[in-house]
Design a protein around this motif. Sequence first.
Motif, PDB file in Angstrom:
ATOM      1  N   GLN A  86       0.819  -1.210   0.000  1.00 30.23           N
ATOM      2  CA  GLN A  86       0.000   0.000   0.000  1.00 30.23           C
ATOM      3  C   GLN A  86       0.858   1.267   0.000  1.00 30.23           C
TER       4      GLN A  86
ATOM      5  N   LYS B 186       1.151   3.847  -3.181  1.00 31.81           N
ATOM      6  CA  LYS B 186       0.558   5.176  -3.026  1.00 31.81           C
ATOM      7  C   LYS B 186       1.545   6.274  -3.378  1.00 31.81           C
TER       8      LYS B 186
ATOM      9  N   GLU C 106      -1.138   5.233  -6.405  1.00 26.76           N
ATOM     10  CA  GLU C 106      -2.329   4.386  -6.321  1.00 26.76           C
ATOM     11  C   GLU C 106      -2.768   4.236  -4.862  1.00 26.76           C
ATOM     12  N   ASN C 107      -4.047   4.373  -4.615  1.00 23.48           N
ATOM     13  CA  ASN C 107      -4.604   4.132  -3.283  1.00 23.48           C
ATOM     14  C   ASN C 107      -5.254   2.750  -3.263  1.00 23.48           C
TER      15      ASN C 107
END
Length: 683
Positions: free
Chosen positions: A664, A668, A673-674
């Motif tokens: 994650q 991110k 990207e979340n």
Amino acid sequence: MKRTIVLLLCICNLAMAQHVPTFEEVISLRSVGGVTISEDGKQIAYTVQTSDWNDNRFDTEIWISKNGEKPFQFTNTAKNSSTNPAFSPDGQWIAFLADRGNKTQIHVMRMEGGEAHVITKEEEGISSFEWHPSGEKFIFLKPEKEDKTKKEREKRYGGFEMDDKEFTLLHLWQVDFIPDMPDPSELPCYETDEASKQKAGCIEFPKPKRLTEGDFTVTRFSISPDGNKIAFSHQPDPLINSFIKSDISLMDLNNLKINTLVTNRSSDVLEDWSPDSKEVLFTSNVNDTTSNFYANSKLFSITLSTKAIRQLAKDLDEDLGGFSWEASGIYSSVWNKTKRHLYRVDPVTGAHAIALATPEQVYGFSFSKNGARMAFVGRNGDQLNEIFIMDMVSVQRIKITEMTNQISDWKTAQSEVISWKSKDGAVIEGVLHKPANYDPSVKYPLLIMIHGGPTGIDTPSPVPGYVYPVLQWLDKGCLVLRPNYRGSAGYGEAFRSLNVKNLGVGDMWDVMSGIDYLDKKGWIDKTKMGSMGWSQGGYISAFLTTNTNVFKAISVGAGISNWMTYYVNTDIHPFTRQYLKATPWSDEIIYKKTSPITNINKAVTPTLIQHGEYDRRVPIANAYELAQGLRDKGVPSELIVYKGFGHGITKPKEKLAATWHNWQWFNKYVWGENIELPVGEKK
């Protein structure tokens, strides 16, 4: 033409069949461990670790191969593991350690199968054991009984502990092995008093006989091949810092008399006996008590009759250990850059050389009694660890296991060893991983993954990562560099000494010069870079967080943020004193120079901090200090504490969580990207 089309179709089908493994698949990889061979060379025992997701644990069981045939699982210990397999001298039995409901005990099974029988029933459990050469008894190591006064004290005063003064010593014991003896759990009056036993006509279960006692703890032992003596390493207490005071003594099993054998000022460690029982092999730092953590230990032999000591392998420039003295010579696997060869030392001349052709890395080995056959754990850079058996005369080897088949349809890491010059001219090597569809015309994001130690080492591997999802990142399209920074094993003592009084600073030179090297090649996009590591790798990543601004994201796993905080909290205070050559009170400047927290005001990089709740090696105060400093500066950061863990993450589910947290974080801040952390059962 038809053959070409068929070949192309096969290649296409292979590519289509390959897939990127899930995090769970990576964590679930089975792996082989310690291997031993029977004295006649016909049977091999080794351990296999698997993931038990239901009980959230890693299980270890023993597997057997007879005469080079297909191996089979030999033990199955519910809720616990079976470890330390050892063949009886006649090859009819195998002994092992397991906790089957009553602490860790010695168990035995016949090689033809059947139920396991427990040999010991010690309240404190067993730490290690050896078969006596006669096959009629075991010598084992176990903790002392808990001090009864402690329980009485707790009744009145509650629980407290005096630092570095409360510990349990380990001592040597002996117990007879009676092949036809029933399992003690099958003896109805095993635990009754003596009078009741006599009245009931109970079978008397063999009672252990104490061999050593006193104000010292035994750390390692070995029975002489003739069965008459035991050599053992010992130190004043089991505290990790006391290893520097380790000595070696000798016990005569005929009268239990003990004589001191080796007493250098620094650490002396037992290695093995000569085959004729006339000499003892040991490694030592001799009189050096100030550089044990990075200087080479040396190899010696002492003749019992004269006490004459000879140094062997004088020119073998690595930290030595793990030796086995066989009829054909003295053997050990030793790092040589990213290779780990099997070396042979001539016991007469002391000369050393690579013994024979093996895979690129050898991690453990065992010889038959006559030295004609050897079993070992090894691999090449594109393989997982496998078990091999080798004929020492013909030098032919057979691969017993097929662990690498687990990843045959995976998109694995492609490894390349590269080198570059650091800021001060030191030559640094590293392992570079490229994606399967690598395009040299494309500039890729770069992730740096830094090993621990600092005397660890990174080598080519198809599935690198620990709690870092390298395979998945490679599939996204990036390069991963794993630098063997100064201080790493495999490059000699001088290289391991380059970060003395230069921790963090020199390490950063090595990382940043590696980035410059890749940039000059035109391979990387310097606007999309990240760094991560655990333990010493976490420390270096923390140092990069507060001393650079080139990274988009950093992950600090169990890392040091302040050497002063570390020094007063860790269980290995000498580590800091040796590398920084000072205490915080004698040289505050060197502690500040090498501490990430010193430059916290310069920090700008989003930083994930991962730490075990009960870490003694790198106490969690380091994580809180870095986290608070970053928060005060407004730097995006997260501190994740893994409950119940020490310095490492040792259960599957928490390893999965830590992997997801890194996935994650870097996705991110490097890729924009979340990604949500999945909850519930995986579909």
